[in-house]
Design a protein around this motif. Structure first.
Motif, PDB file in Angstrom:
ATOM      1  N   LEU A   1      19.814  32.158 -22.864  1.00  0.00           N
ATOM      2  CA  LEU A   1      20.613  32.655 -21.428  1.00  0.00           C
ATOM      3  C   LEU A   1      21.648  31.592 -21.328  1.00  0.00           C
ATOM      4  O   LEU A   1      22.564  31.664 -20.836  1.00  0.00           O
TER       5      LEU A   1
ATOM      6  N   LYS B   1      26.366  41.597 -23.293  1.00  0.00           N
ATOM      7  CA  LYS B   1      25.493  40.698 -23.640  1.00  0.00           C
ATOM      8  C   LYS B   1      25.711  39.761 -22.563  1.00  0.00           C
ATOM      9  O   LYS B   1      24.483  38.833 -21.728  1.00  0.00           O
TER      10      LYS B   1
ATOM     11  N   ALA C   1      22.747  38.502 -19.410  1.00  0.00           N
ATOM     12  CA  ALA C   1      22.360  37.061 -19.110  1.00  0.00           C
ATOM     13  C   ALA C   1      22.482  36.867 -17.713  1.00  0.00           C
ATOM     14  O   ALA C   1      21.806  36.363 -16.869  1.00  0.00           O
TER      15      ALA C   1
ATOM     16  N   LEU D   1      19.199  43.340 -23.145  1.00  0.00           N
ATOM     17  CA  LEU D   1      19.579  42.074 -23.905  1.00  0.00           C
ATOM     18  C   LEU D   1      18.724  41.980 -25.186  1.00  0.00           C
ATOM     19  O   LEU D   1      19.208  41.405 -26.183  1.00  0.00           O
TER      20      LEU D   1
END
Length: 359
Positions: free
Chosen positions: A211, A305, A309, A356
């Motif tokens: 992350l 992505k 996050a 994710l």
């Protein structure tokens, strides 16, 4: 963590459904006079030198909501019978921001914003600062899919504008930057893990490292764009089928993910807006398609992505904020609405986590 009252405007619950009723027009160039049935009048006469509505010049006042500093946004009737919206400075931290936006930016945007009729002198003290907008009547804040898709396309258009002329805008909105949210969550691992455990979720050390890498990469790779700053459902409305985007007082420069998260997934206790993975994907496609049509190239896999996050970190931070409100007996928001906001934000966290991880 700061209380929500110190982070966002406190709008009185009983008046929220009538909030921000303003009428959009082309631009803000005509801030000095309006046509009245009795001839040309100057809107400044409606406001006293102290920055409050003059009861001798106005009538029919109706409080719409109360700002952070206790001042009220009101609908009022001029002597001609025409109604307008009076907005004093309700958030001292944003003094002058919305007026600056109208003078330097708004004319370059599609006409989806409220028309500014008049404003106090720029040298006026914050306690005497105000703006007047034309009244639109009742606004509908119940966002359907077509409205959200429409906002996404407009958002892409203002994200594609060059920001070089607007460098005096701040780089921080009314909530902390995403890096600070991430740092705060990692700085207090026991509290964060406790929250995740309550949700029956876990994040390993490797998950947190991933992350962090994604957030920092997004912040480094994505450009700084003009952000509305507070694009939650309460600031998006329709009137007679026309899109209206309100409250530009939190505008700042940030990565596009700030506005995208606010449009897609920022929950609000008074304006529920359940989001599904399918709808999120459709809105994201409209947004990215519009950007590309305007010459802004985006690598979609990376952007997805980065957003996942971003959504996880922002949602976790919001859940800590909501949790504090649920435990605060003096919180302005009703418990039932806070619980609904909790579940909505939890759903966002879970959906971003699943996406994710490729599920």
């Amino acid at each position: 963590m700061k209380s929500r009252e110190k982070i966002e405007n406190t709008k009185s619950i009983q008046n929220t459904k009538q909030s921000e009723d303003m009428k959009p027009m082309e631009n803000s160039r005509d801030m000095q006079q309006v046509n009245d049935t009795e001839g040309i009048i100057y809107p400044e006469c409606w406001v006293t030198p102290e920055g409050i509505l003059d009861e001798q010049q106005t009538s029919g006042r109706q409080i719409l909501y109360q700002g952070l500093n206790g001042r009220h946004v009101e609908r009022f009737t001029a002597q001609s019978g025409q109604t307008y919206i009076f907005k004093p400075l309700t958030n001292p931290a944003q003094h002058g921001r919305e007026r600056w936006m109208y003078e330097h930016v708004m004319a370059q945007l599609p006409p989806v914003y409220p028309q500014l009729i008049a404003a106090s002198d720029q040298a006026a003290a914050p306690s005497q600062s105000w703006m007047i907008y034309e009244d639109m009547g009742q606004l509908e804040h119940h966002l359907c899919e077509s409205t959200i898709l429409n906002v996404a396309a407009h958002m892409a258009a203002w994200h594609a504008l060059p920001v070089a002329p607007w460098q005096e805008l701040p780089r921080v909105g009314h909530k902390p930057p995403i890096r600070d949210m991430l740092y705060e969550l990692r700085q207090y691992p026991s509290a964060t893990d406790g929250l995740l455990s309550e949700l029956h979720l876990t994040l390993s050390a490797a998950d947190w490292d991933r992350l962090t890498m994604l957030i920092l990469t997004a912040e480094d790779k994505l450009p700084q764009v003009l952000c509305h700053g507070d694009l939650h459902p309460g600031n998006v409305a329709e009137v007679e089928g026309r899109l209206v985007i309100l409250d530009w007082e939190h505008a700042h420069l940030n990565t596009p993910l700030w506005d995208v998260y606010h449009l897609l997934d920022l929950s609000h206790p008074l304006f529920p807006r359940p989001m599904t993975p399918g709808l999120r994907a459709r809105v994201m496609k409209v947004y990215l398609d519009k950007l590309e049509s305007l010459g802004v190239q985006v690598e979609r896999g990376s952007f997805a992505k980065w957003y996942d996050a971003y959504g996880m970190v922002f949602s976790l931070w919001m859940l800590r904020l909501i949790d504090g409100d649920l435990r605060n007996p003096d919180c302005v928001w009703p418990q039932e609405q806070l619980r609904n906001q909790w579940h909505e934000t939890t759903a966002t966290l879970e959906q971003c986590m699943e996406h994710l991880n490729g599920h």
